[in-house]
Write a protein that holds these residues in place. Structure first.
Motif, mmCIF file in Angstrom:
data_model
loop_
_atom_site.group_PDB
_atom_site.id
_atom_site.type_symbol
_atom_site.label_atom_id
_atom_site.label_comp_id
_atom_site.label_asym_id
_atom_site.label_seq_id
_atom_site.Cartn_x
_atom_site.Cartn_y
_atom_site.Cartn_z
ATOM 1 N N MET A 1 0.846 -1.194 0.000
ATOM 2 C CA MET A 1 0.000 0.000 0.000
ATOM 3 C C MET A 1 0.888 1.253 0.000
ATOM 4 S SD MET A 1 -3.074 0.941 2.638
ATOM 5 C CE MET A 1 -4.094 2.360 2.370
ATOM 6 N N ALA A 2 0.574 2.224 -0.854
ATOM 7 C CA ALA A 2 1.404 3.431 -0.961
ATOM 8 C C ALA A 2 1.347 4.236 0.326
ATOM 9 C CB ALA A 2 0.930 4.273 -2.140
ATOM 10 N N LYS A 3 2.498 4.750 0.712
ATOM 11 C CA LYS A 3 2.585 5.556 1.929
ATOM 12 C C LYS A 3 2.149 6.990 1.648
ATOM 13 C CE LYS A 3 5.797 6.764 5.627
ATOM 14 N NZ LYS A 3 7.196 6.654 6.105
ATOM 15 N N SER A 4 1.309 7.562 2.508
ATOM 16 C CA SER A 4 0.814 8.914 2.322
ATOM 17 C C SER A 4 1.909 9.928 2.615
ATOM 18 C CB SER A 4 -0.390 9.171 3.234
ATOM 19 O OG SER A 4 -0.800 10.516 3.134
ATOM 20 N N SER A 5 2.000 10.974 1.779
ATOM 21 C CA SER A 5 3.001 12.022 1.973
ATOM 22 C C SER A 5 2.370 13.304 2.486
ATOM 23 C CB SER A 5 3.729 12.303 0.649
ATOM 24 O OG SER A 5 2.803 12.712 -0.337
ATOM 25 N N ALA A 6 1.120 13.228 2.949
ATOM 26 C CA ALA A 6 0.440 14.421 3.449
ATOM 27 C C ALA A 6 1.080 14.896 4.740
ATOM 28 C CB ALA A 6 -1.039 14.128 3.668
ATOM 29 N N THR A 7 1.072 16.201 4.975
ATOM 30 C CA THR A 7 1.630 16.825 6.168
ATOM 31 C C THR A 7 0.534 17.614 6.863
ATOM 32 O OG1 THR A 7 3.789 16.994 5.095
ATOM 33 C CG2 THR A 7 3.427 18.349 7.053
ATOM 34 N N PHE A 8 0.460 17.467 8.203
ATOM 35 C CA PHE A 8 -0.529 18.184 9.004
ATOM 36 C C PHE A 8 0.204 19.155 9.917
ATOM 37 C CE2 PHE A 8 -2.368 14.201 7.702
ATOM 38 C CZ PHE A 8 -3.671 14.540 7.355
ATOM 39 N N VAL A 9 -0.219 20.425 9.927
ATOM 40 C CA VAL A 9 0.472 21.501 10.632
ATOM 41 C C VAL A 9 -0.484 22.122 11.639
ATOM 42 C CG1 VAL A 9 1.732 23.674 10.410
ATOM 43 C CG2 VAL A 9 1.911 21.938 8.618
ATOM 44 N N CYS A 10 0.000 22.357 12.850
ATOM 45 C CA CYS A 10 -0.774 23.063 13.869
ATOM 46 C C CYS A 10 -0.724 24.556 13.582
ATOM 47 C CB CYS A 10 -0.220 22.758 15.266
ATOM 48 S SG CYS A 10 -1.047 23.684 16.584
ATOM 49 N N GLN A 11 -1.879 25.176 13.482
ATOM 50 C CA GLN A 11 -1.944 26.591 13.170
ATOM 51 C C GLN A 11 -1.577 27.475 14.348
ATOM 52 O OE1 GLN A 11 -2.690 27.439 9.846
ATOM 53 N NE2 GLN A 11 -2.395 25.217 9.801
ATOM 54 N N SER A 12 -1.447 26.888 15.544
ATOM 55 C CA SER A 12 -1.102 27.668 16.733
ATOM 56 C C SER A 12 0.395 27.690 16.988
ATOM 57 C CB SER A 12 -1.823 27.110 17.962
ATOM 58 O OG SER A 12 -3.216 27.214 17.803
ATOM 59 N N CYS A 13 1.018 26.502 16.957
ATOM 60 C CA CYS A 13 2.457 26.454 17.279
ATOM 61 C C CYS A 13 3.325 26.088 16.104
ATOM 62 C CB CYS A 13 2.698 25.470 18.425
ATOM 63 S SG CYS A 13 2.304 23.748 17.996
ATOM 64 N N GLY A 14 2.740 25.607 14.993
ATOM 65 C CA GLY A 14 3.514 25.304 13.804
ATOM 66 C C GLY A 14 4.121 23.929 13.772
ATOM 67 N N SER A 15 3.865 23.074 14.750
ATOM 68 C CA SER A 15 4.423 21.729 14.749
ATOM 69 C C SER A 15 3.759 20.897 13.664
ATOM 70 C CB SER A 15 4.233 21.069 16.119
ATOM 71 O OG SER A 15 2.847 20.929 16.402
ATOM 72 N N PRO B 1 0.508 20.391 -0.747
ATOM 73 C CA PRO B 1 1.851 20.484 -1.329
ATOM 74 C C PRO B 1 1.994 21.707 -2.229
ATOM 75 C CG PRO B 1 0.969 18.260 -1.537
ATOM 76 C CD PRO B 1 -0.146 19.124 -1.053
ATOM 77 N N LEU B 2 3.229 22.194 -2.379
ATOM 78 C CA LEU B 2 3.478 23.369 -3.205
ATOM 79 C C LEU B 2 3.188 23.084 -4.679
ATOM 80 C CD1 LEU B 2 4.526 26.265 -2.781
ATOM 81 C CD2 LEU B 2 6.787 25.438 -3.442
ATOM 82 N N ALA B 3 3.491 21.878 -5.138
ATOM 83 C CA ALA B 3 3.240 21.496 -6.524
ATOM 84 C C ALA B 3 2.884 20.020 -6.555
ATOM 85 C CB ALA B 3 4.460 21.772 -7.414
ATOM 86 N N ALA B 4 2.032 19.623 -7.497
ATOM 87 C CA ALA B 4 1.655 18.231 -7.650
ATOM 88 C C ALA B 4 2.679 17.505 -8.508
ATOM 89 C CB ALA B 4 0.270 18.125 -8.285
ATOM 90 N N GLY B 5 2.888 16.217 -8.209
ATOM 91 C CA GLY B 5 3.823 15.431 -8.989
ATOM 92 C C GLY B 5 5.063 15.076 -8.201
ATOM 93 N N PRO B 6 5.934 14.254 -8.786
ATOM 94 C CA PRO B 6 7.153 13.828 -8.078
ATOM 95 C C PRO B 6 8.119 14.978 -7.857
ATOM 96 C CG PRO B 6 7.184 13.100 -10.371
ATOM 97 C CD PRO B 6 5.819 13.649 -10.121
ATOM 98 N N ALA B 7 8.866 14.919 -6.761
ATOM 99 C CA ALA B 7 9.780 16.012 -6.413
ATOM 100 C C ALA B 7 10.910 16.162 -7.414
ATOM 101 C CB ALA B 7 10.346 15.784 -5.014
ATOM 102 N N THR B 8 11.249 15.075 -8.151
ATOM 103 C CA THR B 8 12.336 15.172 -9.124
ATOM 104 C C THR B 8 11.923 15.931 -10.381
ATOM 105 O OG1 THR B 8 11.677 13.022 -10.016
ATOM 106 C CG2 THR B 8 13.403 13.046 -8.313
ATOM 107 N N LYS B 9 10.596 16.028 -10.628
ATOM 108 C CA LYS B 9 10.110 16.703 -11.829
ATOM 109 C C LYS B 9 9.440 18.039 -11.522
ATOM 110 C CE LYS B 9 11.356 13.312 -14.514
ATOM 111 N NZ LYS B 9 12.476 13.466 -15.471
#
Length: 455
Positions: free
Chosen positions: A1-15, A38-46
């Protein structure tokens, strides 16, 4: 199963965490965790991927900043084209035909800026040091405090500039430079683009002004990718004809001054000499009024310049008449001929037409239309225009004359050189001047009838 690359950020402390939760483990806030897109969709190498950069500081348009400081070279024509002097950390590109005098001009400029107090390094990739020294001796610049080097390796050049920290570096020429990280020959598109980018970035980063010399193609454009002209702050073209001693330095792009400004020089045995009054120089060989000649009062940048248009109209021995133009747009000449035939009833079929701008000057202003028409009619009817008369005005396809800008400056320059009459379009914003009479005409047909009695 593909590993998720999503990131969750606290809007209060930034963790940051890899999964969502109702309560932040770092600061204890509830419902403050949000998934970050994410800043851009697609693989980071492209693409840019999910990594984000720093946020830029923003300012208002109402902010006020002092104009950049400038260093004057005391070569008035060069300072005029630059917009008032050399700006620190600026990148300039100078192009011109081979042998037109680019190296001579820049060596004189290097000596002038060095004598003005700048630390100047001249790097030649085309000539040996002995050749540059011989030119300096011929120009009387042997004692100028200019540092000289000959090299084409871009890495060595940047290292030298980094260590020496000059105020001005002149690279002659950009087509001979090569970067060892680009696998192509010197002068190729990739090498020129990479070298120009590195030198321009160095100028902005270290505060050193850089002047690049560029070769031109047979069409007169700077060789290499057009993106080089977008990289630099100022693009200058050094123009002139081999058969004339006049040389024109023209600014086609300038982020620190007016574009289309010109500086006029005269090639002499001891180098390039400044021409303070180019109108007098371009008209110096003009004798008595003769058929096929008209004087045009033009504007180049902020400077009024008077030049002579010369026309020759003769029966053609060929089935297809010739249309030869030097110093003006050939397509615009065809338009003027068509308007004269369609609106004024003056045909040029079966006639060869030759048009020349005297002195090697190149004119691109639409205000020269009426002067060209006057020269063509004068040559065809074998009638000389009135003496001491200047002509300017734009011709529309309907045959009407359109007013042009800076009429007052044109008339002032003409009066300064002794002209007493002018033929101008009707409706222009002009102030009557003592000593010069302006005749206003609203249509080309009226001009033909009043001046030549033809049509």
């Amino acid at each position: 199963m593909a590993k998720s690359s999503a990131t969750f950020v606290c809007q209060s402390c930034g963790s940051t965490t890899t999964k969502w939760s109702g309560r932040c483990d770092a600061c204890g806030e509830w419902n403050s965790i949000v998934e970050e897109v994410p800043l851009a969709a697609g693989p980071a190498t492209k693409t840019l991927g999910a990594s984000k950069g720093r946020s830029l500081p923003l300012s208002d348009l109402s902010g006020h900043e002092a104009p950049p400081p400038r260093t004057m070279s005391r070569l008035d024509e060069l300072d005029r084209v630059l917009g008032g002097g050399l700006v620190p950390a600026s990148a300039l590109l100078v192009g011109g035909d081979p042998g037109i005098g680019k190296s001579t001009l820049l060596l004189q400029a290097a000596a002038a800026f060095a004598n003005a107090g700048l630390k100047v390094i001249y790097i030649s990739g085309e000539e040996a040091s002995a050749q540059v020294r011989m030119r300096a001796a011929r120009l009387g610049l042997r004692d100028a405090p200019v540092k000289l080097a000959t090299e084409t390796n871009l890495r060595d050049i940047l290292t030298t500039l980094e260590n020496e920290k000059p105020d001005l570096a002149i690279i002659d020429s950009i087509q001979t430079m090569w970067a060892d990280n680009v696998s192509s020959a010197p002068g190729s598109v990739s090498q020129v683009r990479a070298s120009a980018h590195e030198l321009t970035s160095f100028a902005k980063r270290r505060g050193t002004s850089v002047i690049l010399v560029g070769h031109v193609t047979k069409d007169g454009q700077i060789a290499g990718p057009r993106v080089v002209e977008h990289m630099v702050d100022t693009v200058l073209y050094f123009e002139g004809e081999r058969g004339h001693q006049f040389r024109i330095l023209r600014a086609v792009k300038n982020r620190f001054g007016p574009a289309d400004e010109i500086g006029v020089f005269e090639m002499t045995g001891s180098g390039l000499a400044e021409v303070a009054n180019p109108s007098a120089l371009f008209l110096s060989e003009r004798g008595d009024p003769s058929p096929g000649s008209s004087v045009f009062a033009g504007i180049e940048g902020t400077r009024p310049v008077l030049v002579e248009f010369q026309a020759l109209v003769a029966p053609t021995p060929h089935s297809q008449p010739r249309r030869s133009v030097v110093g003006w747009d050939g397509g615009r000449l065809a338009m003027i001929l068509a308007v004269l035939e369609a609106r004024c009833g003056i045909p040029f079929a079966g006639l060869d037409v030759y048009l020349n701008v005297a002195g090697g000057m190149k004119v691109s202003e639409p205000a020269a239309d009426l002067a060209v028409a006057a020269a063509l009619l004068s040559a065809r009817e074998d009638i000389a225009l009135p003496a001491e008369t200047v002509v300017f005005g734009e011709i529309s396809l309907s045959g009407a004359l359109r007013p042009v800008g800076q009429t007052e400056n044109r008339l002032k320059e003409a009066q300064k050189l002794g002209f007493t009459a002018a033929i101008v379009p009707k409706g222009g914003k002009s102030v009557p001047r003592d000593g010069i009479t302006a005749t206003e005409i609203d249509a080309l047909a009226s001009f033909v009838g009043d001046v030549f009695g033809a049509g």
